[in-house]
Motif scaffolding. Structure first.
Motif, mmCIF file in Angstrom:
data_model
loop_
_atom_site.group_PDB
_atom_site.id
_atom_site.type_symbol
_atom_site.label_atom_id
_atom_site.label_comp_id
_atom_site.label_asym_id
_atom_site.label_seq_id
_atom_site.Cartn_x
_atom_site.Cartn_y
_atom_site.Cartn_z
ATOM 1 N N GLY A 38 0.810 -1.217 0.000
ATOM 2 C CA GLY A 38 0.000 0.000 0.000
ATOM 3 C C GLY A 38 0.841 1.263 0.000
ATOM 4 N N ARG A 39 2.026 1.193 0.618
ATOM 5 C CA ARG A 39 2.928 2.350 0.642
ATOM 6 C C ARG A 39 3.775 2.445 -0.627
ATOM 7 N N GLY A 40 3.565 1.516 -1.561
ATOM 8 C CA GLY A 40 4.249 1.604 -2.851
ATOM 9 C C GLY A 40 5.550 0.834 -2.957
ATOM 10 N N HIS A 41 5.845 -0.026 -1.978
ATOM 11 C CA HIS A 41 7.107 -0.774 -2.012
ATOM 12 C C HIS A 41 6.959 -2.081 -2.792
ATOM 13 N N GLU A 42 8.095 -2.601 -3.245
ATOM 14 C CA GLU A 42 8.108 -3.891 -3.941
ATOM 15 C C GLU A 42 8.210 -4.993 -2.894
ATOM 16 N N VAL A 43 7.215 -5.874 -2.877
ATOM 17 C CA VAL A 43 7.124 -6.893 -1.833
ATOM 18 C C VAL A 43 7.175 -8.290 -2.450
ATOM 19 N N MET A 44 7.918 -9.189 -1.804
ATOM 20 C CA MET A 44 7.880 -10.615 -2.122
ATOM 21 C C MET A 44 7.473 -11.339 -0.841
ATOM 22 N N PHE A 45 6.257 -11.868 -0.820
ATOM 23 C CA PHE A 45 5.689 -12.501 0.383
ATOM 24 C C PHE A 45 5.554 -13.992 0.112
ATOM 25 N N ILE A 46 6.330 -14.787 0.871
ATOM 26 C CA ILE A 46 6.490 -16.219 0.592
ATOM 27 C C ILE A 46 6.054 -17.068 1.782
ATOM 28 N N CYS A 47 5.350 -18.150 1.482
ATOM 29 C CA CYS A 47 5.038 -19.169 2.485
ATOM 30 C C CYS A 47 4.927 -20.504 1.748
ATOM 31 N N ALA A 48 4.736 -21.580 2.502
ATOM 32 C CA ALA A 48 4.645 -22.913 1.898
ATOM 33 C C ALA A 48 4.152 -23.893 2.950
ATOM 34 N N THR A 49 3.721 -25.051 2.504
ATOM 35 C CA THR A 49 3.418 -26.118 3.450
ATOM 36 C C THR A 49 4.699 -26.889 3.767
ATOM 37 N N ASP A 50 4.853 -27.232 5.040
ATOM 38 C CA ASP A 50 6.008 -27.963 5.555
ATOM 39 C C ASP A 50 5.619 -29.440 5.550
ATOM 40 N N GLU A 51 6.202 -30.237 4.630
ATOM 41 C CA GLU A 51 5.599 -31.530 4.291
ATOM 42 C C GLU A 51 6.382 -32.767 4.695
ATOM 43 N N HIS A 52 7.561 -32.597 5.264
ATOM 44 C CA HIS A 52 8.353 -33.793 5.574
ATOM 45 C C HIS A 52 8.258 -34.164 7.052
ATOM 46 N N GLY A 53 8.858 -35.297 7.407
ATOM 47 C CA GLY A 53 8.892 -35.701 8.808
ATOM 48 C C GLY A 53 7.907 -36.798 9.154
ATOM 49 N N THR A 54 8.125 -37.402 10.318
ATOM 50 C CA THR A 54 7.302 -38.524 10.797
ATOM 51 C C THR A 54 5.814 -38.192 10.891
ATOM 52 N N PRO A 55 5.415 -37.025 11.451
ATOM 53 C CA PRO A 55 3.972 -36.764 11.576
ATOM 54 C C PRO A 55 3.237 -36.792 10.243
ATOM 55 N N ALA A 56 3.899 -36.367 9.167
ATOM 56 C CA ALA A 56 3.258 -36.418 7.845
ATOM 57 C C ALA A 56 3.019 -37.867 7.434
ATOM 58 N N GLU A 57 4.022 -38.718 7.662
ATOM 59 C CA GLU A 57 3.872 -40.133 7.312
ATOM 60 C C GLU A 57 2.739 -40.783 8.104
ATOM 61 N N LEU A 58 2.673 -40.467 9.397
ATOM 62 C CA LEU A 58 1.650 -41.077 10.245
ATOM 63 C C LEU A 58 0.257 -40.571 9.896
ATOM 64 N N ALA A 59 0.154 -39.266 9.612
ATOM 65 C CA ALA A 59 -1.151 -38.710 9.231
ATOM 66 C C ALA A 59 -1.646 -39.344 7.939
ATOM 67 N N ALA A 60 -0.724 -39.561 6.994
ATOM 68 C CA ALA A 60 -1.096 -40.207 5.734
ATOM 69 C C ALA A 60 -1.541 -41.639 5.981
ATOM 70 N N ALA A 61 -0.799 -42.349 6.851
ATOM 71 C CA ALA A 61 -1.135 -43.748 7.143
ATOM 72 C C ALA A 61 -2.541 -43.866 7.741
ATOM 73 N N LYS A 62 -2.918 -42.889 8.572
ATOM 74 C CA LYS A 62 -4.257 -42.907 9.179
ATOM 75 C C LYS A 62 -5.353 -42.807 8.130
ATOM 76 N N THR A 63 -5.083 -42.085 7.041
ATOM 77 C CA THR A 63 -6.090 -41.923 5.984
ATOM 78 C C THR A 63 -6.003 -43.042 4.946
ATOM 79 N N GLY A 64 -4.958 -43.871 5.046
ATOM 80 C CA GLY A 64 -4.782 -44.953 4.083
ATOM 81 C C GLY A 64 -4.231 -44.489 2.747
#
Length: 571
Positions: A38-64
């Protein structure tokens, strides 16, 4: 025009996030990004899903589902909810992207070549039933200190004692409940971040004006006990960035992946590379944000996160970038937040206690939540969401103050002058005094926003809305009209211009309502009111406008009671 790089801590992939997660990083980051644009500056705003690690594997296993399919599905869900809350990311990436795989392996290789990675043999618990090594927190048993029967292998939640898995009485797998566990030797890569302690210490000392919360956590990790410890950066898992790859300065790491906390912050850079590819741009487009030798030296880089993420962003990720020996852009400011609690307790994903992002949008539009969460952001201490406070804040600030002003002014003008900005009369001493007070408020608001003081910014914005109501109360154009229609016309002309100014300055907090106000005023000029006096003449006499729909509906006592019951638990 400044160049501002903004990253928000990555939400973890295993499920929909609650409002405490939202206000701890993504939402205030969006506020700052919108304000800077809004103040006229050049902005790069970045985010992402954090997808690795044991909890991701276990959550996937629960859904089959296969873990890759599960992560793709949850990424789409989280991206859709981010859009629902009007989070204005330039790119919302995925830590499982090819860009992050390549960059993580590149940086690991650089660290290895610099002698900053070593192989360490350690003992870990292996479950025969699960056919895998178990991370400490996936081992449960009885605490030897207090007798709590669901203590984890890293800590007892009941007495808070730090534990090793071998300390537990009758240990079992938290995944399967299996007790056929044995301690096996396994080799892992460790980042020798302790060797960079003095360099990290000096770097943190050189940062100006960082929040006390940020620096105190970093210093504690640097100096308490034996000081900063080396950290394991690999795990025995299938899902993740492979730790053995062509060009790796080590062998024997087959079947291992990099620890999620090593690769996740690297995704900030990789997601910017994903953005460039999605835009059809070459590598120079993202490298100018991240490489000091390619244009990033004039970038201001700001990170937003909850306090639990601070150690990784003040120590481990900087150690990775410093240790690589390459000219990567380092963070300039870390805005960290305390926790938002829920109605006398904590938000709980496992118990379904509290309001989750999908539920919030199912009962009220995004702006209601954005306003309350940002105006109550847990900056200096933990904050608490209560339905009573939420109802009061929405009804008073949004409905009574901002919404009521827009409704009263436009309806009165329509009834007396038609749906155009009225001509006649001139701004007098009362108007000049009001503009002077409003300008003081606006300049304070800008200072607070520049300094990322979220609650103080909300207070200043609310004060600007209140000043407008006080002016109208004092000027009372509905009374003036009876004796001096020309003067009433000038007062309403000022008020209509004021609605447009409110739309501009309120947009970072409540973007949908701001858009409705701007549309009602028949304008698409979002120029920031650097010269407030001139901005309050922007809509000339004869300019057409429309009466907006109700901007904010009040929350009734019945609704509040229903929601209190509905979100008490058992999601």
């Amino acid at each position: 025009m400044a160049r501002i790089l903004i990253t928000s801590a990555l939400p973890y992939i295993n499920g929909i996030k609650h409002l405490g997660n939202l206000v701890g990083s993504q939402l205030p980051a969006d506020l700052y990004a919108r304000y800077m644009r809004g103040r006229g500056h050049e902005v790069m705003f970045i985010c992402a899903t954090d997808e690795h690690g044991t909890p991701a594997e276990l959550a996937a296993a629960k859904t089959g589902q296969p873990v890759a399919d599960y992560c793709a599905e949850m990424h789409n869900t989280q991206a859709e909810l981010a859009r629902g809350f009007r989070l204005s990311f330039d790119h919302y990436g995925r830590s499982s992207s090819p860009q992050n795989h390549a960059l993580t392996q590149h940086l690991a290789a650089r660290l290895g070549e610099a002698g900053l990675i070593e192989e360490v043999s350690e003992e870990q618990v292996y479950s025969h039933t699960d056919a895998r090594f178990l991370p400490d927190r996936y081992i449960e048993g009885t605490c030897p200190n207090c007798g709590y029967e669901r203590a984890r292998g890293d800590q007892c939640e009941n007495c808070t004692k730090q534990l090793d898995p071998t300390d537990l009485i009758a240990p079992r797998s938290a995944i399967s409940g299996a007790t056929d566990l044995e301690v096996r030797e396994t080799k892992h890569l460790f980042l020798r971040q302790s060797t960079l302690r003095d360099r990290l210490d000096k770097w943190i000392d050189s940062q100006n004006g960082w929040p006390v919360l940020t620096t105190s956590i970093a210093k504690k990790w640097l100096h308490d006990g034996n000081g900063l410890q080396d950290r394991g950066i690999t795990r025995d898992l299938d899902w993740g960035v492979p730790a053995q790859f062509d060009g790796a300065p080590w062998q024997g790491m087959d079947g291992k992946v990099f620890y999620v906390w090593f690769d996740a912050p690297i995704e900030y850079i990789a997601a910017t590379a994903e953005w460039a590819e999605a835009q059809g741009l070459d590598d120079s487009a993202w490298r100018r944000w991240w490489r000091n030798d390619e244009g990033a030296e004039d970038v201001r880089y700001v990170q937003f996160m909850g306090k639990d993420n601070v150690p990784f962003h003040t120590l481990s990720f900087p150690a990775t970038l410093m240790g690589s020996g390459e000219p990567w852009k380092m963070v300039d400011y870390i805005k960290s937040f305390n926790y938002l609690n829920y109605d006398g307790g904590q938000f709980s994903t496992s118990l379904g206690r509290g309001v989750f992002m999908d539920q919030a949008l199912s009962i009220l539009p995004a702006d209601y939540w954005r306003w309350w969460l940002l105006s109550h952001a847990p900056e200096s201490s933990d904050a608490e969401f209560t339905w009573e406070n939420f109802q009061g804040s929405v009804n008073k600030d949004l409905a009574d103050v901002l919404g009521n002003l827009a409704s009263r002014v436009t309806k009165f003008c329509r009834s007396k002058f038609g749906e155009v900005v009225p001509e006649g009369g001139a701004y007098g001493p009362r108007e000049e005094e009001f503009i002077k007070e409003l300008e003081k408020g606006l300049r304070s608001y800008e200072t607070m926003m520049d300094n990322m003081l979220v609650r103080r910014s909300a207070q200043d914005l609310r004060m600007m809305w209140t000043l407008g109501n006080e002016y109208l109360q004092d000027a009372a154009p509905w009374s003036t009209f009876k004796t001096d229609p020309e003067q009433a016309a000038a007062q309403i002309r000022l008020a209509l211009n004021l609605i447009r100014v409110y739309a501009i300055v309120s947009r970072p907090f409540i973007p949908d309502a701001a858009a409705s106000l701007m549309t009602a005023m028949g304008s698409d000029d979002w120029t920031w009111p650097e010269d407030l006096g001139a901005a309050l003449y922007n809509l000339p006499a004869g300019h057409a406008f429309a009466v907006p729909d109700v901007l904010f509906a009040k929350i009734t006592d019945e609704q509040r009671a229903d929601w209190e019951t509905r979100f008490a638990g058992a999601r």
